[in-house]
Design a protein around this motif. Structure first.
Motif, PDB file in Angstrom:
ATOM      1  N   GLU A 144      78.531  27.904  58.118  1.00 18.03           N
ATOM      2  CA  GLU A 144      79.659  28.333  57.282  1.00 18.03           C
ATOM      3  C   GLU A 144      79.334  29.576  56.456  1.00 18.03           C
ATOM      4  OE1 GLU A 144      81.466  25.382  54.857  1.00 18.03           O
ATOM      5  OE2 GLU A 144      81.611  23.940  56.498  1.00 18.03           O
ATOM      6  N   PHE A 145      78.061  29.906  56.330  1.00 16.54           N
ATOM      7  CA  PHE A 145      77.640  31.021  55.494  1.00 16.54           C
ATOM      8  C   PHE A 145      77.066  32.128  56.362  1.00 16.54           C
ATOM      9  CE2 PHE A 145      77.136  27.075  53.121  1.00 16.54           C
ATOM     10  CZ  PHE A 145      77.944  27.326  52.025  1.00 16.54           C
ATOM     11  N   ASN A 146      77.384  33.377  56.017  1.00 17.91           N
ATOM     12  CA  ASN A 146      76.806  34.491  56.766  1.00 17.91           C
ATOM     13  C   ASN A 146      75.977  35.417  55.881  1.00 17.91           C
ATOM     14  OD1 ASN A 146      78.945  35.677  55.464  1.00 17.91           O
ATOM     15  ND2 ASN A 146      80.132  36.013  57.325  1.00 17.91           N
ATOM     16  N   VAL A 147      75.873  35.113  54.584  1.00 19.39           N
ATOM     17  CA  VAL A 147      74.986  35.849  53.677  1.00 19.39           C
ATOM     18  C   VAL A 147      74.274  34.823  52.811  1.00 19.39           C
ATOM     19  CG1 VAL A 147      74.823  37.544  51.816  1.00 19.39           C
ATOM     20  CG2 VAL A 147      76.522  37.848  53.617  1.00 19.39           C
ATOM     21  N   LEU A 148      72.956  34.944  52.724  1.00 23.88           N
ATOM     22  CA  LEU A 148      72.135  34.012  51.964  1.00 23.88           C
ATOM     23  C   LEU A 148      71.275  34.802  50.987  1.00 23.88           C
ATOM     24  CD1 LEU A 148      70.855  31.167  51.566  1.00 23.88           C
ATOM     25  CD2 LEU A 148      69.340  31.713  53.469  1.00 23.88           C
ATOM     26  N   PHE A 149      71.349  34.459  49.706  1.00 25.07           N
ATOM     27  CA  PHE A 149      70.529  35.112  48.686  1.00 25.07           C
ATOM     28  C   PHE A 149      69.436  34.149  48.246  1.00 25.07           C
ATOM     29  CE2 PHE A 149      74.721  37.101  48.144  1.00 25.07           C
ATOM     30  CZ  PHE A 149      74.363  38.422  48.331  1.00 25.07           C
TER      31      PHE A 149
ATOM     32  N   ILE B 108      81.322  39.212  45.767  1.00 19.67           N
ATOM     33  CA  ILE B 108      80.832  39.819  47.007  1.00 19.67           C
ATOM     34  C   ILE B 108      81.713  39.410  48.180  1.00 19.67           C
ATOM     35  CG2 ILE B 108      78.909  39.794  48.657  1.00 19.67           C
ATOM     36  CD1 ILE B 108      77.051  39.646  46.166  1.00 19.67           C
ATOM     37  N   ASP B 109      82.011  38.121  48.256  1.00 24.57           N
ATOM     38  CA  ASP B 109      82.853  37.622  49.355  1.00 24.57           C
ATOM     39  C   ASP B 109      84.247  38.226  49.312  1.00 24.57           C
ATOM     40  OD1 ASP B 109      80.684  36.112  50.058  1.00 24.57           O
ATOM     41  OD2 ASP B 109      81.494  34.218  49.311  1.00 24.57           O
ATOM     42  N   ARG B 110      84.785  38.375  48.119  1.00 25.17           N
ATOM     43  CA  ARG B 110      86.132  38.930  47.980  1.00 25.17           C
ATOM     44  C   ARG B 110      86.182  40.380  48.463  1.00 25.17           C
ATOM     45  NH1 ARG B 110      89.066  41.309  43.725  1.00 25.17           N
ATOM     46  NH2 ARG B 110      87.314  41.123  42.307  1.00 25.17           N
ATOM     47  N   HIS B 111      85.152  41.144  48.158  1.00 28.39           N
ATOM     48  CA  HIS B 111      85.138  42.560  48.536  1.00 28.39           C
ATOM     49  C   HIS B 111      84.706  42.805  49.979  1.00 28.39           C
ATOM     50  CE1 HIS B 111      86.143  44.214  44.634  1.00 28.39           C
ATOM     51  NE2 HIS B 111      85.285  43.380  44.082  1.00 28.39           N
ATOM     52  N   LEU B 112      83.781  41.997  50.480  1.00 23.82           N
ATOM     53  CA  LEU B 112      83.238  42.230  51.805  1.00 23.82           C
ATOM     54  C   LEU B 112      83.794  41.314  52.889  1.00 23.82           C
ATOM     55  CD1 LEU B 112      79.457  42.765  50.931  1.00 23.82           C
ATOM     56  CD2 LEU B 112      81.245  44.494  51.255  1.00 23.82           C
ATOM     57  N   GLY B 113      84.537  40.299  52.477  1.00 20.38           N
ATOM     58  CA  GLY B 113      85.067  39.353  53.451  1.00 20.38           C
ATOM     59  C   GLY B 113      83.993  38.462  54.053  1.00 20.38           C
ATOM     60  N   THR B 114      82.935  38.223  53.304  1.00 18.40           N
ATOM     61  CA  THR B 114      81.842  37.381  53.775  1.00 18.40           C
ATOM     62  C   THR B 114      81.956  35.990  53.190  1.00 18.40           C
ATOM     63  OG1 THR B 114      80.454  38.128  51.945  1.00 18.40           O
ATOM     64  CG2 THR B 114      80.254  39.331  54.017  1.00 18.40           C
ATOM     65  N   ARG B 115      81.077  35.111  53.598  1.00 17.52           N
ATOM     66  CA  ARG B 115      80.955  33.771  53.018  1.00 17.52           C
ATOM     67  C   ARG B 115      79.492  33.622  52.644  1.00 17.52           C
ATOM     68  NH1 ARG B 115      82.401  29.372  50.752  1.00 17.52           N
ATOM     69  NH2 ARG B 115      82.185  27.378  51.768  1.00 17.52           N
ATOM     70  N   SER B 116      79.172  33.806  51.365  1.00 17.05           N
ATOM     71  CA  SER B 116      77.774  33.834  50.934  1.00 17.05           C
ATOM     72  C   SER B 116      77.442  32.663  50.031  1.00 17.05           C
ATOM     73  CB  SER B 116      77.476  35.155  50.220  1.00 17.05           C
ATOM     74  OG  SER B 116      78.271  35.286  49.074  1.00 17.05           O
ATOM     75  N   ILE B 117      76.145  32.415  49.899  1.00 14.06           N
ATOM     76  CA  ILE B 117      75.648  31.383  48.988  1.00 14.06           C
ATOM     77  C   ILE B 117      74.375  31.912  48.333  1.00 14.06           C
ATOM     78  CG2 ILE B 117      74.342  30.176  50.783  1.00 14.06           C
ATOM     79  CD1 ILE B 117      75.156  27.541  49.299  1.00 14.06           C
ATOM     80  N   ASN B 118      74.240  31.656  47.052  1.00 14.45           N
ATOM     81  CA  ASN B 118      73.093  32.130  46.287  1.00 14.45           C
ATOM     82  C   ASN B 118      72.187  30.938  45.998  1.00 14.45           C
ATOM     83  OD1 ASN B 118      71.304  33.223  44.464  1.00 14.45           O
ATOM     84  ND2 ASN B 118      72.856  34.377  43.358  1.00 14.45           N
ATOM     85  N   LEU B 119      71.027  30.897  46.624  1.00 15.44           N
ATOM     86  CA  LEU B 119      70.072  29.812  46.423  1.00 15.44           C
ATOM     87  C   LEU B 119      68.917  30.214  45.513  1.00 15.44           C
ATOM     88  CD1 LEU B 119      69.905  28.298  50.021  1.00 15.44           C
ATOM     89  CD2 LEU B 119      71.380  27.672  48.115  1.00 15.44           C
ATOM     90  N   ALA B 120      69.069  31.317  44.804  1.00 10.82           N
ATOM     91  CA  ALA B 120      68.044  31.746  43.857  1.00 10.82           C
ATOM     92  C   ALA B 120      68.004  30.785  42.676  1.00 10.82           C
ATOM     93  CB  ALA B 120      68.348  33.158  43.373  1.00 10.82           C
ATOM     94  N   MET B 121      66.891  30.809  41.943  1.00 14.57           N
ATOM     95  CA  MET B 121      66.761  29.915  40.792  1.00 14.57           C
ATOM     96  C   MET B 121      65.885  30.541  39.715  1.00 14.57           C
ATOM     97  SD  MET B 121      64.232  26.996  42.344  1.00 14.57           S
ATOM     98  CE  MET B 121      64.685  27.048  44.057  1.00 14.57           C
ATOM     99  N   TRP B 122      65.937  29.957  38.543  1.00 14.73           N
ATOM    100  CA  TRP B 122      65.171  30.445  37.401  1.00 14.73           C
ATOM    101  C   TRP B 122      63.674  30.205  37.614  1.00 14.73           C
ATOM    102  CZ3 TRP B 122      67.794  33.300  34.145  1.00 14.73           C
ATOM    103  CH2 TRP B 122      69.158  33.088  33.998  1.00 14.73           C
ATOM    104  N   ALA B 123      62.844  31.098  37.070  1.00 15.26           N
ATOM    105  CA  ALA B 123      61.383  30.966  37.064  1.00 15.26           C
ATOM    106  C   ALA B 123      60.851  30.707  38.466  1.00 15.26           C
ATOM    107  CB  ALA B 123      60.946  29.860  36.103  1.00 15.26           C
ATOM    108  N   HIS B 124      61.292  31.495  39.399  1.00 15.48           N
ATOM    109  CA  HIS B 124      60.981  31.284  40.814  1.00 15.48           C
ATOM    110  C   HIS B 124      60.124  32.446  41.288  1.00 15.48           C
ATOM    111  CE1 HIS B 124      61.583  29.322  44.550  1.00 15.48           C
ATOM    112  NE2 HIS B 124      62.571  30.034  45.017  1.00 15.48           N
ATOM    113  N   TRP B 125      58.823  32.385  41.035  1.00 14.63           N
ATOM    114  CA  TRP B 125      57.937  33.480  41.393  1.00 14.63           C
ATOM    115  C   TRP B 125      57.640  33.469  42.887  1.00 14.63           C
ATOM    116  CZ3 TRP B 125      52.248  32.523  41.347  1.00 14.63           C
ATOM    117  CH2 TRP B 125      51.948  31.182  41.286  1.00 14.63           C
ATOM    118  N   PHE B 126      57.017  34.531  43.382  1.00 17.16           N
ATOM    119  CA  PHE B 126      56.922  34.763  44.824  1.00 17.16           C
ATOM    120  C   PHE B 126      56.350  33.592  45.628  1.00 17.16           C
ATOM    121  CE2 PHE B 126      54.996  36.387  48.719  1.00 17.16           C
ATOM    122  CZ  PHE B 126      56.152  36.809  49.351  1.00 17.16           C
ATOM    123  N   PRO B 127      55.237  32.959  45.225  1.00 21.47           N
ATOM    124  CA  PRO B 127      54.732  31.854  46.053  1.00 21.47           C
ATOM    125  C   PRO B 127      55.741  30.716  46.243  1.00 21.47           C
ATOM    126  CG  PRO B 127      53.015  32.599  44.585  1.00 21.47           C
ATOM    127  CD  PRO B 127      54.290  33.302  44.164  1.00 21.47           C
TER     128      PRO B 127
END
Length: 105
Positions: A52-57, A72-91
């Motif tokens: 259902e999603f074509n953009v994943l953050f 973003i979805d409204r302007h680009l016509g995409t279906r995105s989901i943001n899975l980012a979170m607080w205090a989420h360092w690279f490892p």
């Protein structure tokens, strides 16, 4: 021993505070909408229906705050989901990506 008017004042203040706190607990929603809900809810939503999603953050709090999926979805016509979170360092970002890699279509 405190005087009777002072005791009644403090009892009234305590009861009023308890009633106000109870009202806030029951009237204010406990969770945010799915787009900005907790990470487990958003991740489960993605893993259950990845097609259902074509953009994943993915990323840290900068990604979480910077990308508004609805806009973003409204302007680009995409279906995105943001899975980012607080205090989420690279490892931990790498571990999250590896966990999700099999779910990405």
């Amino acid at each position: 021993m405190p005087s009777k008017p002072a005791f009644l004042y403090w009892c009234t203040a305590l009861v009023a505070t308890l009633v106000l706190n109870a009202a806030v607990c029951f009237l204010v929603p406990r969770s945010l909408p799915t787009a900005t809900g907790n990470t487990l809810e958003r991740t489960s939503s993605f893993c259950e229906r990845p097609s259902e999603f074509n953009v994943l953050f993915l990323g840290d709090s900068r990604t979480y705050c910077a990308f508004d999926c609805e806009e973003i979805d409204r302007h680009l016509g995409t279906r995105s989901i943001n899975l980012a979170m607080w205090a989420h360092w690279f490892p931990t970002q790498l571990a999250q990506f590896e966990d999700l890699a099999d779910s990405i279509p």
